[in-house]
Structure formats: structure tokens, C-alpha cells
Scaffold this active site. Structure first.
Site, PDB file in Angstrom:
ATOM      1  N   GLY A  78      16.338  10.798   2.247  1.00  0.00           N
ATOM      2  CA  GLY A  78      17.477  10.773   1.334  1.00  0.00           C
ATOM      3  C   GLY A  78      18.317   9.520   1.406  1.00  0.00           C
ATOM      4  CE  LYS A  90      16.741   2.216   6.901  1.00  0.00           C
ATOM      5  NZ  LYS A  90      17.570   2.893   7.914  1.00  0.00           N
ATOM      6  CD  GLN A 155      20.055  14.600   1.124  1.00  0.00           C
ATOM      7  OE1 GLN A 155      19.207  14.148   1.871  1.00  0.00           O
ATOM      8  NE2 GLN A 155      21.296  14.183   1.113  1.00  0.00           N
ATOM      9  N   GLY A 183      24.714  15.942   5.639  1.00  0.00           N
ATOM     10  CA  GLY A 183      24.073  15.564   6.891  1.00  0.00           C
ATOM     11  C   GLY A 183      22.660  16.131   6.932  1.00  0.00           C
ATOM     12  CG  HIS A 184      20.024  14.488   9.841  1.00  0.00           C
ATOM     13  ND1 HIS A 184      20.267  15.238  10.968  1.00  0.00           N
ATOM     14  CD2 HIS A 184      20.331  13.207  10.154  1.00  0.00           C
ATOM     15  CE1 HIS A 184      20.691  14.437  11.938  1.00  0.00           C
ATOM     16  NE2 HIS A 184      20.755  13.209  11.468  1.00  0.00           N
ATOM     17  CE  LYS A 361      18.286   5.146  12.154  1.00  0.00           C
ATOM     18  NZ  LYS A 361      17.930   6.120  11.093  1.00  0.00           N
TER      19      LYS A 361
END
Length: 464
Positions: A78, A90, A155, A183-184, A361
């Protein structure tokens, strides 16, 4: 009595078509916010943990393959990579030989299917922002879909809440900024709400391996699958030893009150406990976010809790427009996927090597991934060929965003397999075939160029 803020948030979510299970979960966390819950985990309430190592575990080849044949794979996909200046998934970023994260993941899965005779479905948890681009990119892999199962599920989303009053934020300049992902930890809610959990069970899958799409080390390794199947545990997380670069991140611990494993994130740590958080001798293990879940156990716990897993809350305070620090302050209510470890009785941890934890990241991480520190074999699994990972620190003013990063490495990453560290201060462009040996610091004014074939050595002038 339901507060006006929660009523407004519910109505907003219903109008946007958010699943009822997700709305109930949001209402659970809203109640915690109203009660003043901060989600903090004080150091005084936890003890350090130890665990077995995968290196010491024996798994027969047939048992490993058998476990893989009843395993499904979910990748969290996501994220937009906004911290690196991206505005799409990404996972579409090029990482090796013209291949994106998604390309490598798809090829890893297809190779494992062939090698082990396993259906091994790959399913992506996308956001509404990443779905279209992702599915377009995967269309070239015609053999990837598994009959009866989707390639993606979405999600959920929830409204950002104004710090002052806990009412849904409004931002007419860009209404999409009024929403945030939960959030995941939302993966469990989404699995139930979309019906995917039941579909996986009905199709005969016993467990699911969940990991981040930006971690190419997170393959559904048959040996780990075999270990998890034999363990009888309902839930497990792969852990790695923390290094100095992990000092500010979360870690595993054991709660004193009930002896349950917990995952404490930085946002759940009191200021007075930050020194303990950074103590690598006390808290030695952090999460890879590589998670193994027994699907029947997950269904049982969700049924017992009416779909609300009740993960620890993370209260994240930001501004409604992240790019405008003068915009109204909001609270984003989040939960961490790994925090579910405390929900399952008998949940466990296993130590794995850093080869299973290669997250990207920042562009610092991307440079290492693109370099010769790793090789990519025919199985498309990353193999670290250098003795250790070099420390990379590129000047944020020039390299933080992918566009600027790519302009300064136009012919690929330098050789880093003999590097201990590379620090770049200033605006420097690297030519083809540059080598870095030992600890190297490069300083340069705008327009400086490292010529092709240059060897940058520790405490030595560059030479060709």
C-alpha cells in the site's frame, strides 16, 4: 452514549463504502482515544526475550515442500514511497537489472512453484492509491493468478481526527488528505471483511506468509514454512539481531503481567524509556515484519472477538496535509501487524539471518540493493556476497528523492562489496564502474563528478 465525533466518523466511513468490520475496529480505537489511552508500553512492564535460531532447526526437505504446498503469500503493497519523492506504488521502483520489486517478487514465486510443485498463491494488499499501477505491472505475468483467488485485496481507510475535538478532519483543497490507512495491522480486518480469509481456508490453505513488498529478502522459504507447520504455533514472527542502525526502532519483549510476547514500537515508548529502547544488549531483537499465521487460528480469534482483533493502539499525531506544517493537527489511529503476537496464545519467535531482512526505506538502502553487495540468482533470491553490509549516508539535499538519486548515479551504483562505509556530503555524480574500498567520505561542490573507473579508498586520494 456514542460521541458526536464518532458518529460523524462512522457516517463518513459508511458514505465512502468502508467495510463494517473496519468501522467497528475504528470505533474500538476511538473509544480508547476518548478514554485517554496513549498506547504506551512502559519499560517497567516488560522483560527482554530470547528465542531459537533457524540456523539450529532441522527441517526435512519433503516436510518443507509439503508445508509450502498449503501456504499462501501476502505482500503489503500500500505504500507510495512518498518519503523518496514517489507518487505511485513503491514496489514499482527499479532495483536490479531493469526489474522492479514486483518483478522480482513475481519471479521468486513462479520459481518456487515450479521447484516444489506448490500452487503458492501471491496476493497483494494494495491501497486505493497503489492498486491500478500494481495490477497493470503484474499483467505481464499471465501464470501468476491462482484459480479461485484474487491477485489483490484493498486495505481499509479511516478519517483523520482533529486533535481538538476528535472530529473528522476536513480539507477541501484535497479531500483525499482527510483519509489515512489504519496501519498494517489492518491486514487482519481486511482479510475478514473482504471474505479472503474464508476463501483461503475453503481452498485448503493452512497458513499465510505475510511480508512487505519492499523487502526482497522475505521469500516464502520452504524451510521456514516447514518449521512453522511443525511448531504448532498459531502465529510467528521472524526476528533479527538489532544493530546500531536499529537503535531507534521497535523491539520484542515479554509482558510481565501475562507472559505474552509483545512488539514495542518507538511510538509506544515513553521519553524516559528511550535509553532502554536503544539498549542493544537488553533488547536484542527486532521484527523483520515477516509473519506466519495459521489461518484457522486467525479465524477462530476473529470470530471470538466479532472481527475486532484489538491490537495495541498507536496514536500518531501529524498535520492533515503532511506537506503543510501549518495545517490543522490530526491524530491517525494505527496498529502494527506484528503486534498481533500478543493476541495469540502460544505465539512464538524465531531468529533468522539478515538476508531475510533487506528493507528499502531510503535511497541509502536502495544504493546498497542496486550494488554488487548482492547477487540475484536464477531463483531470484538475493544473495549477499560481501562479508558485511556497508553503511551508506548520502546527502539528503541531493539524494533523498529518487529523481535526484538517479541523476547522480546515471550509470548504476558503484561497487560496494569491499566498502565499509560511504558518506557523501554535497552534490556529487558518480561515473560508471566506480569502486569504494573501506571507509570513504566524499565531499564536493555542485557539479563534482567521480570519473568512470575511479577507486575511492579509505584515507587515500581517488585514482583511476
Amino acid at each position: 452514549m456514542t460521541s458526536a465525533g464518532l458518529t460523524a466518523a462512522r457516517e463518513k466511513m459508511q458514505a465512502a463504502g468502508v467495510d463494517e468490520v473496519a468501522i467497528r475496529t475504528f470505533a474500538h480505537y476511538y473509544g480508547l482515544l476518548e478514554a485517554g489511552e496513549t498506547g504506551m508500553i512502559p519499560e517497567s512492564t516488560i522483560d527482554p526475550v530470547d528465542m531459537e535460531s533457524l540456523a539450529d532447526v532441522e527441517v526435512a526437505d519433503e516436510a518443507a515442500s509439503a508445508a509450502l504446498r498449503t501456504t499462501a503469500v501476502i505482500k503489503l503493497n500500500g505504500g507510495l514511497g512518498t518519503s523518496m519523492g514517489m507518487d505511485r506504488a513503491k514496489s514499482l521502483l527499479c532495483v536490479r537489472r531493469g526489474l522492479s520489486f514486483l518483478d522480482v517478487i513475481a519471479r521468486q514465486i513462479l520459481h518456487l512453484r515450479q521447484e516444489h510443485g506448490a500452487p503458492l498463491p501471491l496476493i497483494l494488499m494494495n491501497s486505493f492509491r497503489t492498486s491500478a499501477d500494481t495490477m497493470d505491472a503484474l499483467a505481464r505475468y499471465e501464470d501468476l493468478p491462482v484459480a479461485g483467488l484474487p491477485l489483490e485485496f484493498l486495505q481499509n481507510k479511516e478519517p483523520k481526527l482533529l486533535v481538538d475535538g476528535l472530529t473528522p478532519a476536513e480539507w477541501p483543497a484535497d479531500p483525499t488528505l482527510e483519509w489515512c490507512p489504519p496501519g498494517h495491522g489492518d491486514i487482519y480486518t481486511a482479510l475478514r471483511g473482504t471474505g479472503l480469509l474464508d476463501r483461503l481456508l475453503e481452498a485448503g490453505y493452512e497458513r499465510v506468509f505475510i511480508s512487505n513488498s519492499d523487502n526482497l529478502g522475505a521469500t516464502p522459504d520452504p524451510r521456514v514454512a516447514g518449521w512453522f507447520a511443525a511448531s504448532g504455533a498459531p502465529f510467528a514472527i521472524e526476528a533479527v539481531r538489532r544493530t546500531p542502525s536499529d537503535r531507534k526502532g521497535g523491539h520484542f519483549a515479554r509482558r510481565k503481567s501475562d507472559d505474552r510476547l509483545v512488539l514495542r514500537e518507538t511510538a509506544q515508548t515513553l521519553d524516559e524509556d528511550k535509553a532502554a529502547l536503544a539498549d542493544l544488549e537488553r533488547h536484542r531483537f527486532c521484527s523483520t515484519n515477516n509473519i506466519w499465521v495459521d489461518l484457522a487460528a486467525l479465524k477462530a480469534v476473529l470470530d471470538e472477538r466479532d472481527g475486532v482483533l484489538g491490537l495495541p493502539m498507536i496514536r500518531n499525531e501529524k498535520t492533515v496535509d503532511p506537506a503543510d506544517k501549518t495545517s490543522p493537527k490530526v491524530i491517525q489511529v494505527e496498529s502494527a501487524m506484528g503486534a498481533a503476537i500478543e493476541v495469540f496464545e502460544g505465539a512464538t519467535l524465531i531468529e533468522v539471518g539478515r538476508d531475510r531482512f533487506v528493507p528499502v526505506k531510503t535511497t541509502n538502502d536502495l544504493l546498497v540493493l542496486r550494488s554488487d553487495v548482492y547477487s540475484l540468482g536464477q531463483d531470484f533470491v538475493l544473495d549477499q556476497v560481501s562479508e558485511s553490509l556497508p553503511f551508506i549516508d548520502l546527502d539528503d539535499d541531493y539524494y533523498k528523492l529518487v529523481d535526484g538519486f538517479d541523476r547522480r548515479f546515471p550509470e548504476g551504483a558503484p561497487s560496494l562489496k569491499q566498502a565499509t562505509s560511504l558518506r557523501v556530503d554535497g552534490d556529487v555524480t558518480f561515473g560508471k564502474g566506480v569502486e569504494v574500498v573501506g571507509d570513504v567520505k566524499v565531499q564536493g561542490e555542485a557539479g563534482k563528478r567521480i570519473e568512470p573507473g575511479t577507486v575511492l579508498k579509505e584515507d587515500a586520494a581517488p585514482h583511476a
